[in-house]
Design a protein around this motif. Structure first.
Motif, mmCIF file in Angstrom:
data_model
loop_
_atom_site.group_PDB
_atom_site.id
_atom_site.type_symbol
_atom_site.label_atom_id
_atom_site.label_comp_id
_atom_site.label_asym_id
_atom_site.label_seq_id
_atom_site.Cartn_x
_atom_site.Cartn_y
_atom_site.Cartn_z
ATOM 1 N N SER A 276 -9.876 -0.189 7.035
ATOM 2 C CA SER A 276 -9.615 1.229 7.273
ATOM 3 C C SER A 276 -9.338 1.913 5.950
ATOM 4 N N PHE A 277 -9.041 3.192 6.044
ATOM 5 C CA PHE A 277 -8.637 3.978 4.887
ATOM 6 C C PHE A 277 -7.136 4.227 5.009
ATOM 7 N N TYR A 278 -6.394 3.832 3.971
ATOM 8 C CA TYR A 278 -4.935 3.989 3.972
ATOM 9 C C TYR A 278 -4.550 4.984 2.886
ATOM 10 N N ILE A 279 -3.652 5.904 3.230
ATOM 11 C CA ILE A 279 -3.265 6.930 2.258
ATOM 12 C C ILE A 279 -1.787 7.240 2.405
ATOM 13 N N CYS A 280 -1.142 7.515 1.285
ATOM 14 C CA CYS A 280 0.287 7.796 1.301
ATOM 15 C C CYS A 280 0.525 9.256 0.928
ATOM 16 N N SER A 281 1.699 9.745 1.277
ATOM 17 C CA SER A 281 2.056 11.102 0.878
ATOM 18 C C SER A 281 3.564 11.202 0.714
ATOM 19 N N ARG B 53 -3.143 6.054 8.174
ATOM 20 C CA ARG B 53 -4.378 5.280 8.275
ATOM 21 C C ARG B 53 -5.410 6.184 8.934
ATOM 22 N N GLN B 54 -6.641 6.057 8.466
ATOM 23 C CA GLN B 54 -7.707 6.865 9.040
ATOM 24 C C GLN B 54 -8.909 5.995 9.336
ATOM 25 N N PHE B 55 -9.291 5.947 10.597
ATOM 26 C CA PHE B 55 -10.520 5.276 11.000
ATOM 27 C C PHE B 55 -11.651 6.302 10.966
ATOM 28 N N PRO B 56 -12.915 5.820 10.879
ATOM 29 C CA PRO B 56 -14.048 6.748 10.769
ATOM 30 C C PRO B 56 -14.038 7.828 11.844
ATOM 31 N N LYS B 57 -14.240 9.057 11.397
ATOM 32 C CA LYS B 57 -14.329 10.235 12.267
ATOM 33 C C LYS B 57 -13.044 10.511 13.042
ATOM 34 N N SER C 107 -1.913 -11.080 6.359
ATOM 35 C CA SER C 107 -2.896 -11.793 7.166
ATOM 36 C C SER C 107 -3.943 -10.816 7.725
ATOM 37 N N ALA C 108 -4.620 -10.190 6.800
ATOM 38 C CA ALA C 108 -5.560 -9.123 7.193
ATOM 39 C C ALA C 108 -6.722 -9.665 8.018
ATOM 40 N N HIS C 109 -7.154 -8.862 8.960
ATOM 41 C CA HIS C 109 -8.312 -9.186 9.792
ATOM 42 C C HIS C 109 -9.296 -8.028 9.732
ATOM 43 N N PRO C 110 -10.548 -8.277 10.102
ATOM 44 C CA PRO C 110 -11.545 -7.202 10.007
ATOM 45 C C PRO C 110 -11.131 -5.906 10.701
ATOM 46 N N GLU C 111 -10.361 -6.001 11.777
ATOM 47 C CA GLU C 111 -9.946 -4.768 12.464
ATOM 48 C C GLU C 111 -8.935 -3.948 11.672
ATOM 49 N N ASP C 112 -8.401 -4.550 10.587
ATOM 50 C CA ASP C 112 -7.500 -3.800 9.698
ATOM 51 C C ASP C 112 -8.273 -3.000 8.668
ATOM 52 N N THR D 161 2.260 16.082 -0.969
ATOM 53 C CA THR D 161 1.362 15.609 -2.012
ATOM 54 C C THR D 161 0.854 14.238 -1.607
ATOM 55 N N PHE D 162 -0.453 14.062 -1.693
ATOM 56 C CA PHE D 162 -1.066 12.825 -1.247
ATOM 57 C C PHE D 162 -1.556 11.969 -2.416
ATOM 58 N N GLY D 163 -1.585 10.659 -2.179
ATOM 59 C CA GLY D 163 -2.332 9.775 -3.063
ATOM 60 C C GLY D 163 -3.817 9.968 -2.803
ATOM 61 N N SER D 164 -4.626 9.204 -3.509
ATOM 62 C CA SER D 164 -6.075 9.348 -3.356
ATOM 63 C C SER D 164 -6.656 8.389 -2.330
ATOM 64 N N GLY D 165 -5.803 7.544 -1.767
ATOM 65 C CA GLY D 165 -6.257 6.681 -0.690
ATOM 66 C C GLY D 165 -6.781 5.337 -1.152
ATOM 67 N N THR D 166 -6.771 4.383 -0.228
ATOM 68 C CA THR D 166 -7.282 3.029 -0.472
ATOM 69 C C THR D 166 -8.219 2.657 0.669
ATOM 70 N N ARG D 167 -9.436 2.298 0.296
ATOM 71 C CA ARG D 167 -10.406 1.831 1.289
ATOM 72 C C ARG D 167 -10.303 0.316 1.360
ATOM 73 N N LEU D 168 -9.805 -0.204 2.463
ATOM 74 C CA LEU D 168 -9.655 -1.646 2.649
ATOM 75 C C LEU D 168 -10.774 -2.171 3.538
ATOM 76 N N THR D 169 -11.453 -3.186 3.014
ATOM 77 C CA THR D 169 -12.478 -3.870 3.801
ATOM 78 C C THR D 169 -12.102 -5.338 3.891
ATOM 79 N N VAL D 170 -11.968 -5.834 5.097
ATOM 80 C CA VAL D 170 -11.622 -7.244 5.315
ATOM 81 C C VAL D 170 -12.868 -7.945 5.836
ATOM 82 N N VAL D 171 -13.269 -8.991 5.094
ATOM 83 C CA VAL D 171 -14.514 -9.690 5.463
ATOM 84 C C VAL D 171 -14.220 -11.097 5.984
#
Lengths: 116, 112
Positions: free
Chosen positions: A90-95, A37-41, A83-88, A106-116
Motif C-alpha cells: 500500500s501507500f503509507y503517509i504521515c502527517s 494508508r491509501q489503497f488504489p482509488k 511480518s509483511a504480507h502482500p496484502e500490506d 503538513t504531510f510527508g511524501s509517502g512510502t510505496r510498500l510492495t511486499v512480494v
C-alpha cells in the motif's frame, strides 16, 4: 514552511520480513503524528495517531502488533510493518500539525510498500 | 465512519478554463473543513482550512466556499493552468475527533 521528511519513498520487501518507515519533522516539534494508508482509488485512511513519549492510538481494525509505532522524540515517528504480507502492500503517509488548526496539516511524501 | 464525498472523481479541462469541485460532508458536529492539493510525487499541500459557515477563502486563482448547514464546500479554480494539475483532497474534521477524514479526491488535468 513546516516540512515533514519521510523515508524511504519506495520499498520492496519479501513476505515475512519487517519494514520501517520514518517520519521526521524538520523545523518544528511534533508531539503528535498521524499515519495514513491509501489503497488504489481509495481515500487516505487514518491508521493510528502517534504520541511522543506514550503509546500510539490505533483506529478500529488496525492491528497494533502488526503496525508498530514508535514516537521516541519530538521530531521522529516510525512505523514498522512486521511480518509483511502482500496484502500490506500500500501507500503509507504521515502527517503532523505544526501550528494552529487554520494552518492545516503538513504531510510527508509517502512510502510505496510492495511486499512480494 | 464519517462520509466525505468528492465529485467529480476526475476532470480534464483546457488551459484557461475555470472549474469547480464539490466536497460533501456530515452537516452535524462540524469542526473544520480542509482542502489540500496533491501533486504527483510530492506531499499534499494545505490550501485552506475553513471553520465558519459561510467562509470564503482565496489564494491566487483558487477559492473555496463553505456551507456547514447543508454539508458542502466548493473549490473554484479560475483560469486553470497546466501547473494546477493535481489531485485536490478535502477533509472533514468533526468536533468529536478533530482529526480530518479524507475524501477520495478530485483529479484535475489541465491540458495546454
Amino acid at each position: 514552511g513546516a516540512v515533514v521528511s519521510q523515508h524511504p519513498s519506495r520499498v520492496i520487501c519479501k513476505s515475512g520480513t519487517s519494514v520501517k518507515i520514518e517520519c521526521r519533522s524538520l523545523d518544528f516539534q511534533a508531539t503528535t503524528m498521524f499515519w495514513y494508508r491509501q489503497f488504489p482509488k481509495q481515500s487516505l485512511m487514518l491508521m493510528a495517531t502517534s504520541n511522543e513519549g506514550s503509546k500510539a492510538t490505533y483506529e478500529q481494525g488496525v492491528e497494533k502488533d502488526k503496525f508498530l509505532i514508535n514516537h521516541a522524540s519530538l521530531t521522529l515517528s516510525t512505523l514498522t510493518v512486521t511480518s509483511a504480507h502482500p496484502e500490506d502492500s500500500s501507500f503509507y503517509i504521515c502527517s503532523a500539525r505544526p501550528g494552529f488548526v487554520s494552518d492545516g496539516y503538513t504531510f510527508g511524501s509517502g512510502t510505496r510498500l510492495t511486499v512480494v | 465512519i464519517l462520509n466525505v464525498e468528492q465529485s467529480p472523481q476526475s476532470l480534464h479541462v483546457q488551459e484557461g478554463d475555470s472549474t469547480n469541485f464539490t466536497c460533501s460532508f456530515p452537516s452535524s458536529n462540524f469542526y473544520a473543513l480542509h482542502w489540500y492539493r496533491w501533486e504527483t510525487a510530492k506531499s499534499p499541500e494545505a490550501l485552506f482550512v475553513m471553520t465558519l459557515n459561510g467562509d470564503e477563502k482565496k489564494k491566487g486563482r483558487i477559492s473555496a466556499t463553505l456551507n456547514t448547514k447543508e454539508g458542502y464546500s466548493y473549490l473554484y479554480i479560475k483560469g486553470s493552468q497546466p501547473e494546477d494539475s493535481a489531485t485536490y483532497l478535502c477533509a472533514f474534521a468533526s468536533g468529536g475527533s478533530y482529526i480530518p477524514t479524507f475524501g477520495r479526491g478530485t483529479s484535475l488535468i489541465v491540458h495546454p
